[in-house]
Each structure stands twice: as structure tokens, then as C-alpha cells.
Design an enzyme around this catalytic site. Structure first.
Site, short mmCIF file in Angstrom:
data_model
loop_
_atom_site.label_atom_id
_atom_site.label_comp_id
_atom_site.label_asym_id
_atom_site.label_seq_id
_atom_site.Cartn_x
_atom_site.Cartn_y
_atom_site.Cartn_z
N GLY A 509 36.83 46.41 43.30
CA GLY A 509 36.37 44.88 43.73
C GLY A 509 37.79 44.23 44.54
O GLY A 509 38.69 44.81 44.57
N PHE A 513 43.75 37.61 45.40
CA PHE A 513 45.24 38.08 45.64
C PHE A 513 45.26 39.76 45.98
O PHE A 513 46.34 40.44 45.85
CB PHE A 513 45.81 37.77 44.18
CG PHE A 513 46.08 36.58 44.08
CD1 PHE A 513 46.83 35.65 44.80
CD2 PHE A 513 45.68 35.91 42.71
CE1 PHE A 513 46.68 34.35 44.80
CE2 PHE A 513 45.78 34.57 42.48
CZ PHE A 513 46.33 33.77 43.52
N VAL A 516 41.42 45.82 43.75
CA VAL A 516 41.69 46.61 42.49
C VAL A 516 40.86 47.89 42.64
O VAL A 516 39.80 48.22 43.29
CB VAL A 516 40.63 45.84 41.33
CG1 VAL A 516 40.78 46.79 39.89
CG2 VAL A 516 41.08 44.71 40.86
N LYS A 530 45.52 46.99 39.94
CA LYS A 530 45.34 45.52 40.65
C LYS A 530 46.56 45.73 41.60
O LYS A 530 47.74 45.45 41.14
CB LYS A 530 45.17 44.57 39.79
CG LYS A 530 44.98 43.11 40.61
CD LYS A 530 45.19 42.11 39.35
CE LYS A 530 45.12 40.68 39.98
NZ LYS A 530 44.99 39.30 39.08
N ASP A 627 40.74 30.34 33.97
CA ASP A 627 39.93 30.85 34.85
C ASP A 627 38.68 31.57 34.32
O ASP A 627 38.74 32.83 34.64
CB ASP A 627 40.74 31.69 36.14
CG ASP A 627 39.99 31.97 37.32
OD1 ASP A 627 38.90 31.22 37.67
OD2 ASP A 627 40.39 32.59 38.04
#
Length: 821
Positions: A509, A513, A516, A530, A627
Site C-alpha cells: 500500500g 509518508f 509499505v 514502511k 488517526d
């Protein structure tokens, strides 16, 4: 005649007044001439404890109980299994046989102290410790006490005991639910009186958790316990063979209650000068569950998988083991040789492997041997499979299956496992460092060439200017990461190899930022990497924040951070790999979401709520995620949810309730109005996001709507709220999970979701309350009011809300819109 009439009136009044004065002079005592009704209370001499009738939350039943300061902290209940009805006028009195009894409105006995051969002039008194005692009225001799018949709580000076001779135990038992004090499913006892341990049980028969042996300071199998824990645990032996455990505080200004809650968790509450200091759940890991990895298996919460066989052992059932069902345990690869003869002399063909920081197995046998004597005895006895030594306990030996072993990061003791000599040699070979030998034929010229090449490489890669300052900052961050010794540091080359050079085929994905990637380490462990974008100005800050936050957290519903990489300009976080990716990848896919039936979706909702409760209340730190959304909920192979992405999380201090920020971060649609408008965030911010999540999981579609034309933040009437008001809420339910048998449960969850979305933060439930609602511990739910939904907006660079609270714009606004990983 008038004089006689006045006398007839005055005398009864005098008798009543005298009787009232008599009652008031003994507010902590009940005698045969006194009793208390439902509306009355008995108050201890220090006014800290009260005995009286109460009703639990969301219940109309009446129980006789003792509480500390307020009815929210009940420490003992008399008629647990025989409640009185709300309209029943209960009475507490001394019966004709001398027992203390609770009577209902029909004067039937609902509870009794039930002592035989009792004096008839007994009195009941509530002591300053919270102990209700029955005394001989003439001699003051103790006849019965509530401390010997506890409910779900331990308080200072109360004894958790077991008798060596009779086997009699004092047992604390949980409530059945928050609204039902009857005997629940979990209990706690003191076991193994010769080397005492505390056990938690399910239904009084199946062990659920054990503390490990007592060493005169702590239980060595409890990682969170340290010397002086709770200011004075002690374990004593009485003349009649009773071994008991109790705790106390150094001064009377402190008070603490340990409660076994309906979920089988121990909760602690601590007061100072009658002011509550903290209340928390002693949260464990799956490794704390009794024999989680079976016989000869060892559990390590820091590894993946968390169960492995001891050295020299292999899974008993490979298929079950590969399916992560470890209860069958492990079996020995090679039998022990014990002793043998060589040239007419005894030789030993077995040895010991040392395991450090271990919670020792169950069924330990204790001896006064020194450590060397302990080792020798075990080695010379073929039935001995392991030994350990502690300065206070002395020698510990095992001659049966090793059960309930756990590897700690700190604490525990060294455990020595007996293995055949061949296994010992194999282990030594693995640990022996490899030697690199340079052939003698390599010429001096080659060595000079290699040296020059190295110096040239160092010179050409010397950092300058802006890049140099950035690398210096990363070096500082690397040192900061090293402070957390439990978090491994990976190098760039290792991760590049694991991800096939970060090949696009391995992308799970992409987000704000970076990307991944799926990877596989040399040992075969699958990971998710990540990799923060080099062009991201904020990536390093969020990366370090996530390292500092999540590395301190451990919970089955939080994604595990396995390590990080801060190598030159690369900043990467390494997580456990989630084979089912993120929740939105399944939930919003018209084909894949068919696999999410209602039980699976409710399990996901429950798991998210438990993870959030841990962040807010039960972890060592108080964390606000900020978040929470479907793309940040990852699913393991069994579709169990794990909250991820802590880059925007904030750590709260112990007394912090709310904070303000100049920089609002998160995702619109999941933000509460007080955060989006004014930058205020608290626990209730995450509760709002959880409400949105709950409705999206039930409906199978995005609840928050977006539009691009209006330039201001607005609230809109959500479809869910409209359907609720029109009594058409069932049409919100995803057709894939609609079933008449489940409708009531689903509608209840929708109602909880709407309660979490209330516009005013204080009107939203806490996560703890939401969890109780989901578990139906709170039966009667309040009616939700108008929810607040925040639309996406496109205002950037406006003034701070702290400077002008009348404006709806936010300074330094950061909105994330992450794709599925």
C-alpha cells in the site's frame, strides 16, 4: 385529665428519642437490639467505609455491601446470589441464633453469616479496615469476619490464604458482570503452600494464570512486580498451617484495592488522602495464559511466532503447530542418556542449556541445595529434566513435563534445561562465531587495492551541506532509538534483500509518508516494511514518534513493531506482517466483504475497542491515537484486528484530560468537531473516530461524505442519524450481514456508534463504557443526540485556532488519505 393525656404523649416520644440516641452512638455497630434498614448505613469509625444496601449500575436489584468512600468501589457483597428486589425493604440484624442475617420484606433470610455454635449475645462491627466482624458481646472474641469470605476484591490487611493441613482456601471470585455481583467465572487463590504461587482460575477448575513462586520479595513469574511492590507484600505461616499473602501501605493516608473483574483481569485502584490517584487494569499478553505453548514449549511475546519448542524438542503435532495451535506442546527429539560407563568409570552424557530471564515452569520441587549441589543432583537423577536457583527460594527442580514457560525481556530467573550431549554440541556450534580466513596467496597489491577502494568510497560519500545536517540529526535519533534495547535496529541492506530491492510487486500500500512493502527475512519470517519517502518533510518526525510510542506498547489488538532502520537518508519501520492487509481492503470490496459475516465483524469491533481501551487506560502510557480509521486497522490471518500507524499519536501525562495543538493531523470524516475547529483533542477524539468506524463496519460503506465546492468546515446530518430518527435504521445494515436473528445486536451496535458521535465531547461515552455497552454489561443504553460529522475542506495556511477561536480554520493542517496496505 389533660395532664394525663400529655403524659401519654410525652412518654412514647422520650422512649423513641432515647432509642434514636442509642442508635446514633454506635454508628459502626449492630447489636441484638438494633438493626439497619435499606435506607440506613453502618459507617466505620474513620468514615472511610460504609455497610448498606446498593444497586449496581443498570440494575434494580438490592445487595448488602461494603464500599470505600462511594458505591462505585464496592469491596464486599453479602447476598451475591440472592438479590433483593428494588421494592423489598431489606433489613440487616442479629438473628435469634446470634448470626448476622439479611432479611427481605417477607422476613425471609436472603443471607446469613451461617456460624454454628455461636453465642446469642453477638454484635456486628464495621472496622476501620473495611472488615465486617461478628464478635462475642461479652468477651469480644472474633466469631466471623468478611475478610475470610471475600467477594471480588482484596484490600490492605486482607489475607489470601491456604491451609497446608486442611486444604481450606480463601478465594476471591469475580462478579458475573458489571451489573451482576453474583459469583462469576473467574477466581483467584493461593496455591502450592510449600512454594506459594497465586493462581487465577476459570470456573474454579481450569488454571488461567499463575504468578510463579514467591521469593520473599516478589512472585518471580510476574514481570511487572518488583521488590516493595504496592509498598509491602508479605507472606506468613500461622501455627495452624495456614499460609497467607497480604499487602499494606506505609501510612494510613494510602489505600489500594485489587479487584478481579468479570473479564478475568486484575484491576488496581490507589488513593492518597482519600483522593483517587490512579485506576488501571494489569493487562497481560497471551504468554500469560497458562500453558499457552503446551508442554516443553516456551512463549516469548517479543518473537514471531510467540511459541517455540525448547532446544532439543520439536512440535508434537506439526499441523496444529503450523496453524498456531500450540497447546499440544513439544516432544524430545532425542532421549536423554543419563549416565553410562566408559573404561569402567561413570560418565555423564547429558548437559544443560541455559535460558535467561525465564518464568519457571509449574510443579516445581524445592530443595535447600546450593546452586552447584542443585545442578549435580539433577544431573545424577535420570528423572530430573531441569533446574533453577534463586537466592531466597534456593534450589528448584522439575521431574515432569515443563509447563507454562515464558521468556521475559527482564526479570525472571535462569532456567537450565537438560539435553543430550549431542544437542548441547549442536547449540554450541550455532553460537560459535564464524572465522574468516584470508588465503595466504592474496598479494600485498590486492590488499592495497582494497584499502584504496574503501578510502575512495568513504571520500565520495562524505556528506555535505543540508544532507550532512540531516544525517547528523538521524545519528542523534539512532542513539535515541538505541535507548530502547528491546527494539532491534535493521540495516538497509538486510531490508533491501528482504523486499527484493523494494520491488513494486511487493508493495502492500501507499500512504502520505511513503510505501509499505512485504518482505521476508533470512529466517523465513514475513514482515511489512514502511519506507518513508525521502521527500517527506514530516516523515522522520512521525517515524520517531511511532518508534517511541508503539515500542512501549504490547497488546493483541495493536500491531507489533519489530524494529526500525535509520540508515543514512533511509527511515523505515518494520512491523509484523498482516496477511489480510487493512480492513478497508476487504470491507469496501463488493466481493471480499462477503467473507465478513456478522460474528467476524463484531469480533473486529470488539478487538478495536479493546485495543483502544488499552491505549487510553491500561497501558503504561496514556495514548491518544488521533488517526483511527479503517485503513489503519490491520487484519491477521484469522481476521483479528490490530490498530496500526502511531505516527500521529500523542502521549498524555497521568493527569492530562485534554490538550491543544497548533497542528491538526488526521483524516477528515473521522475528526470530531472540537479537534477540527479548535485543535482540542482528548480520549473522546478517539471515541468519535471509533463511532465512525463502527458504523462503517456495519454498513459496509464509507459513512463520511465528501464534497469539494464548499470552502468551510460544516456539520451535516448523517444518513445514519436520519435513518435512526425515521426508525428505518435497519436499512443501514449491510445486506451481507442482515439476518433477523442478528438484527437486535446490530441495531444495538449502531446505537453505540451514534452515542460515540455526539457533537459535545463530554456527552460521548468513554472507551471503557463503550466496551461495557458492547459486552451488554450496560443493559439500558441512553438515547443518542444529533451527531457531528465533519466534511473535508480545502483551507491551508490560515491563522491558528488558538489565536482566534472564532475562525473555523486551522493552522498547519495535515490530512491523510492512506490507501489499503
Amino acid at each position: 385529665m389533660e395532664f394525663r393525656s400529655d403524659t401519654n404523649l410525652i412518654l412514647p416520644l422520650l422512649i423513641i428519642c432515647c432509642f434514636g440516641l442509642c442508635l446514633s452512638s454506635a454508628k459502626d455497630t449492630i447489636t441484638s437490639a438494633q438493626f439497619i434498614r435499606d435506607s440506613d448505613t453502618l459507617i466505620s469509625n474513620n468514615s472511610a467505609f460504609k455497610l448498606g444496601f446498593f444497586s449496581p449500575e443498570n440494575s434494580s436489584n438490592r445487595y448488602l455491601g461494603i464500599w470505600y468512600l462511594s458505591e462505585t468501589d464496592v469491596i464486599w457483597v453479602a447476598n451475591r446470589n440472592q438479590p433483593l428486589t428494588k421494592n423489598s425493604s431489606g433489613i440487616v440484624k442479629i438473628a435469634a441464633d446470634g448470626n448476622l442475617v439479611v432479611l427481605d420484606s417477607s422476613r425471609r433470610v436472603a443471607w446469613s453469616s451461617n456460624v454454628t455454635h455461636i453465642t446469642t449475645n453477638s454484635i456486628a462491627k464495621l472496622l476501620e479496615t473495611g472488615n465486617l466482624v461478628l464478635l462475642d458481646g461479652a468477651t469480644g472474641e472474633l466469631i466471623w469476619e468478611s475478610f475470610q469470605h471475600p467477594s471480588d476484591a482484596l484490600v490492605p490487611e486482607m489475607k489470601l490464604s491456604t491451609n497446608k493441613k486442611t486444604g481450606e482456601k480463601v478465594r476471591i471470585t469475580s462478579w458475573k458482570s458489571a451489573s451482576d455481583p453474583s459469583v462469576g467465572y473467574y477466581s483467584a487463590t493461593l496455591e502450592r503452600p510449600n512454594i506459594p504461587e497465586v493462581f487465577l482460575w476459570v470456573n474454579e477448575t481450569r488454571p488461567y494464570y499463575r504468578s510463579g513462586p514467591w521469593n520473599n520479595d516478589i512472585f518471580i513469574g510476574s514481570q511487572s512486580m518488583s521488590a516493595g511492590y504496592l509498598y509491602g507484600w508479605k507472606l506468613n505461616l500461622e501455627e495452624d498451617g495456614t499460609v497467607y499473602l497480604s499487602y499494606n501501605f506505609p501510612t494510613q493516608s494510602y489505600f489500594g484495592i485489587i479487584t478481579l473483574n468479570p473479564q478475568g483481569q486484575l484491576t488496581c485502584a490507589w488513593w492518597n488522602h482519600e483522593k483517587l490517584v490512579w485506576r488501571r487494569v494489569l493487562q497481560g499478553t497471551p504468554c500469560d495464559l497458562y500453558s499457552y505453548c503446551g508442554a516443553f514449549g516456551i512463549c516469548n511475546w517479543q518473537s514471531s511466532p510467540i511459541c517455540s519448542c525448547l532446544n532439543g524438542y520439536e512440535p508434537k503435532n506439526v499441523e496444529e503447530w503450523n496453524a498456531k495451535n500450540w497447546t499440544s506442546g513439544c516432544v524430545r527429539k532425542e532421549p536423554l542418556h543419563c549416565g553410562g560407563l566408559k573404561n569402567g568409570s561413570d560418565v555423564t552424557k547429558d548437559g544443560f542449556l541455559k535460558l535467561e530471564n525465564i518464568k519457571v515452569p509449574d510443579f516445581v520441587q524445592r530443595s535447600e541445595f546450593t546452586e552447584n549441589e542443585c545442578r549435580a543432583w539433577c544431573l545424577n537423577n535420570c528423572s530430573c529434566v531441569a533446574y533453577a536457583s534463586d537466592s531466597a527460594i534456593r534450589c528448584m527442580l522439575w521431574n515432569r513435563d515443563l509447563i507454562d514457560i515464558q521468556k521475559f525481556s527482564t526479570g525472571g530467573v535462569d532456567l537450565y534445561i537438560r539435553v543430550p550431549l549431542s544437542q548441547l554440541e549442536k547449540h554450541s556450534d550455532k553460537r560459535r562465531p564464524k572465522r574468516f580466513i584470508i588465503p595466504l596467496g592474496v598479494s600485498k597489491g590486492m590488499l592495497i587495492f582494497l584499502g584504496c577502494a574503501y578510502m575512495l568510497w568513504k571520500w565520495t560519500t562524505k556528506p555535505t551541506g543540508k544532507i550532512y545536517s540531516r544525517r547528523q540529526r538521524m545519528k542523534g535519533d539512532r542513539k535515541q532509538v538505541k535507548l530502547n534495547e528491546q527494539l532491534p535496529l535493521f540495516n538497509f541492506e538486510e531490508l533491501a534483500n528482504a523486499t527484493n530491492n523494494f520491488h513494486s510487486a511487493n508493495v502492500l500500500g501507499k500512504g502520505g509518508f511513503g510505501s509499505v512493502y512485504k518482505g521476508q527475512l533470512k529466517g523465513g519470517q514475513e514482515i511489512a516494511v514502511k519506507r518513508l519517502s525521502k521527500t517527506s518533510g514530516q516523515g522522520l518526525e512521525e517515524c520517531m514518534n511511532e518508534v517511541l510510542v508503539i515500542s512501549k506498547l504490547q497488546h493483541r489488538n495493536l500491531v507489533r513493531l519489530l524494529g526500525c532502520c535509520i540508515d543514512q537518508e533511509e527511515n523505515m519501520l518494520i512491523y509484523e506482517y498482516m496477511p489480510n492487509k487493512s480492513l478497508d481492503a476487504i470491507l469496501f470490496d463488493p466481493v471480499k466483504k462477503k467473507d465478513l459475516d456478522w460474528p467476524k465483524r463484531f469480533n473486529i469491533i470488539e478487538g478495536i475497542s479493546r485495543g483502544l481501551l488499552y491505549l487510553h487506560r491500561d497501558s503504561r502510557l496514556k495514548i491518544i491515537h488521533r488517526d483511527l480509521k479503517v485503513s489503519n486497522i490491520l487484519l491477521d490471518g484469522d481476521l483479528n484486528p490490530k490498530i496500526s500507524d502511531f505516527g500521529m499519536a500523542r502521549i498524555f501525562g497521568g493527569n492530562d484530560i485534554q490538550a491543544n495543538t497548533n497542528r491538526v493531523v488526521g483524516t477528515f470524516g473521522y475528526m470530531p468537531p472540537e479537534y477540527a475547529f479548535r485543535g482540542l483533542f482528548s480520549e473522546k477524539s478517539d471515541v468519535f473516530s471509533f463511532g465512525v468506524l463502527l458504523l462503517e463496519i456495519i454498513s459496509g460503506r464509507k459513512i463520511c461524505s465528501y464534497y469539494d465546492h464548499d470552502q468551510s468546515l460544516k456539520k451535516t446530518q448523517s444518513p445514519a442519524w436520519k435513518l435512526w430518527n425515521e426508525k428505518e435504521i435497519e436499512s443501514l445494515i449491510d445486506p451481507e450481514i442482515y439476518n433477523p436473528n442478528n438484527v437486535n445486536d446490530i441495531v444495538r451496535c449502531i446505537r453505540i456508534g451514534l452515542l460515540c458521535l455526539q457533537e459535545i465531547a463530554k456527552e460521548r461515552p468513554s472507551v471503557a463504557t463503550a466496551v461495557s455497552m458492547l459486552n451488554s454489561e450496560i443493559v439500558n443504553l441512553p438515547a443518542p443526540s444529533h451527531p457531528a460529522f465533519i466534511e473535508r475542506q480545502v483551507i491551508w495556511g490560515a491563522e491558528s485556532s488558538q489565536q482566534n477561536h472564532r475562525t473555523s480554520s486551522i493552522n498547519n493542517l495535515t490530512v491523510t488519505d492512506m490507501q489499503a496496505r
